[in-house]
Design an enzyme around this catalytic site. Structure first.
Site, PDB file in Angstrom:
ATOM      1  N   CYS A  19      -1.862  -6.730   4.338  1.00 39.95           N
ATOM      2  CA  CYS A  19      -0.697  -7.608   4.202  1.00 39.95           C
ATOM      3  C   CYS A  19       0.363  -7.291   5.253  1.00 39.95           C
ATOM      4  O   CYS A  19       0.407  -6.205   5.829  1.00 39.95           O
ATOM      5  CB  CYS A  19      -0.099  -7.461   2.802  1.00 39.95           C
ATOM      6  SG  CYS A  19       1.044  -8.808   2.374  1.00 39.95           S
ATOM      7  N   ASP A 142       1.888  -3.422  -8.334  1.00 41.52           N
ATOM      8  CA  ASP A 142       2.555  -2.705  -7.259  1.00 41.52           C
ATOM      9  C   ASP A 142       3.576  -1.755  -7.865  1.00 41.52           C
ATOM     10  O   ASP A 142       3.958  -1.895  -9.036  1.00 41.52           O
ATOM     11  CB  ASP A 142       3.259  -3.713  -6.343  1.00 41.52           C
ATOM     12  CG  ASP A 142       3.658  -3.138  -4.999  1.00 41.52           C
ATOM     13  OD1 ASP A 142       3.393  -1.945  -4.744  1.00 41.52           O
ATOM     14  OD2 ASP A 142       4.227  -3.899  -4.188  1.00 41.52           O
TER      15      ASP A 142
END
Length: 238
Positions: A19, A142
């Site tokens: 990412c 996360d």
């Protein structure tokens, strides 16, 4: 992953997402390493933010070779519409405080699979997953950002993976937060995720990816995956 870039639903291997890519060299490095998905950030406070035009160029470089995930944070509908029109991602990622209803509406409006990120710091945070399980194609777990953080992700922090022992064993999730080439093997073996996501862990500076670190990360993740039986992973649809 199939050439179509489809990454939602069940998969026969550990999905890897790189990412926060900001240039063609980083995209090429992710593709060459065998990443299943690339992530493009459309959130100006992030050092990984890219413009729509740049995002479109990077997306085209990956199209047909990996899934293209457009990351936003509490974006309004006009912004999402522009991203879908110009960048043509294969998936939308929501990394803010978007409600399950909002995610459902966007998913239906744009006809794209969606990923919802949920910050985890303690056991109570696991309860926030339930509303999204029937809405999002991927649940990304996360580390919850520190109170003084300027962005909800990409902070290079990990959370206590033992918290995930309380989850439904069949619930698919993507693991993120503080992963790098040194920690990813342990993370894969310990949590048995359906997918993993990395950003700051393959950078030499915020927003600057390192091709060697990307390759080392993917190699370490694949080696860990191959050391475990396929049945150890969360292959069922959430």
């Amino acid at each position: 992953m199939s050439p179509s870039g489809r990454t939602h639903g069940a998969a026969d291997h550990l999905l890897i997402k790189i990412c926060g890519l900001t240039d063609t060299a980083a995209v090429d490095a992710a593709l060459d390493a065998g990443a299943d998905m690339i992530g493009l950030v459309f959130f100006p406070p992030s050092p990984r933010h890219v413009s729509l035009d740049k995002g479109a160029v990077l997306a085209e470089r990956a199209r047909g070779r990996a899934g293209i995930v457009a990351l936003t944070v509490d974006a309004d509908e006009p912004t999402l519409r522009d991203i879908v029109r110009v960048v043509q991602p294969t998936m939308l990622q929501f990394h803010g405080s978007e409600s399950a209803d909002a995610v459902r509406v966007v998913r239906a409006a744009h006809g794209l699979p969606v990923m919802k990120a949920i910050g985890i710091a303690n056991a109570d945070d696991l309860a926030r997953i339930a509303p999204y399980r029937d809405t999002a194609d991927h649940i990304l777990l996360d580390a919850k950002p520190p109170k003084n953080a300027t962005r909800p992700g990409g902070n290079g922090a990990a959370f206590d993976w033992s918290l995930l022992d309380a989850l439904d064993p069949k619930m698919r999730f993507m693991l993120s937060g503080g992963l790098d080439r040194d920690s990813v093997a342990d993370a894969v073996r310990r949590t048995r995720p359906a997918a993993i996501d990395v950003s700051s862990g393959v950078e030499v500076a915020p927003g600057r990816k390192d091709p060697a670190l990307i390759a080392a990360f993917v190699d370490a993740a694949r080696a860990a995956e191959q050391s475990l039986p396929a049945s150890a992973f969360r292959r069922e649809t959430a």
